[in-house]
Design a protein around this motif. Sequence first.
Motif, mmCIF file in Angstrom:
data_model
loop_
_atom_site.group_PDB
_atom_site.id
_atom_site.type_symbol
_atom_site.label_atom_id
_atom_site.label_comp_id
_atom_site.label_asym_id
_atom_site.label_seq_id
_atom_site.Cartn_x
_atom_site.Cartn_y
_atom_site.Cartn_z
ATOM 1 N N ALA A 95 81.760 81.726 79.406
ATOM 2 C CA ALA A 95 80.520 82.060 78.216
ATOM 3 C C ALA A 95 80.951 81.045 77.133
ATOM 4 N N SER A 96 80.990 81.292 75.743
ATOM 5 C CA SER A 96 80.855 81.193 74.849
ATOM 6 C C SER A 96 82.667 81.174 74.730
ATOM 7 N N PHE A 97 82.891 80.095 73.782
ATOM 8 C CA PHE A 97 84.752 79.875 73.947
ATOM 9 C C PHE A 97 85.572 80.544 73.691
ATOM 10 N N TRP A 98 84.627 81.381 72.769
ATOM 11 C CA TRP A 98 85.286 82.864 71.737
ATOM 12 C C TRP A 98 85.031 84.292 72.674
ATOM 13 N N ALA A 99 84.311 84.647 73.715
ATOM 14 C CA ALA A 99 83.990 85.286 74.373
ATOM 15 C C ALA A 99 85.097 85.281 76.053
ATOM 16 N N THR A 100 85.290 83.683 76.092
ATOM 17 C CA THR A 100 85.803 83.536 77.597
ATOM 18 C C THR A 100 87.468 83.174 77.101
#
Length: 112
Positions: A95-100
């Motif tokens: 997903a987005s960098f932070w979610a991943t």
Amino acid sequence: MRGMKRISAGLQAGLIAGGGVALFFLATDVIRLAPLETVAALARTLLGMPVEALPPGLDIAALATTGAAVGVYSLLHFAAFGALGLLATYLVPAASFWATLGRGALFGAATA
């Protein structure tokens, strides 16, 4: 092609994580003034060798045996982390960098 990219990314992530753990072991051992003692103890335990520390002095046979055990343990360590990295690519959707990053941290905590 997509499958090869996933495998490559998983192996890279696993090897980076395994390197981080190895550096943590090394740093804590250096602080204790006993480099590679933790890895040697883990290797001896994994391979069923006596766990007590090496005798004082220069015992070449003991050093060679421990060195071989550390080498085998290191191969198994990085193979296990590579496999965990592959598993993570299937269990942690991108997903987005932070979610991943957050999902990867949860995966790492769960496997620890």
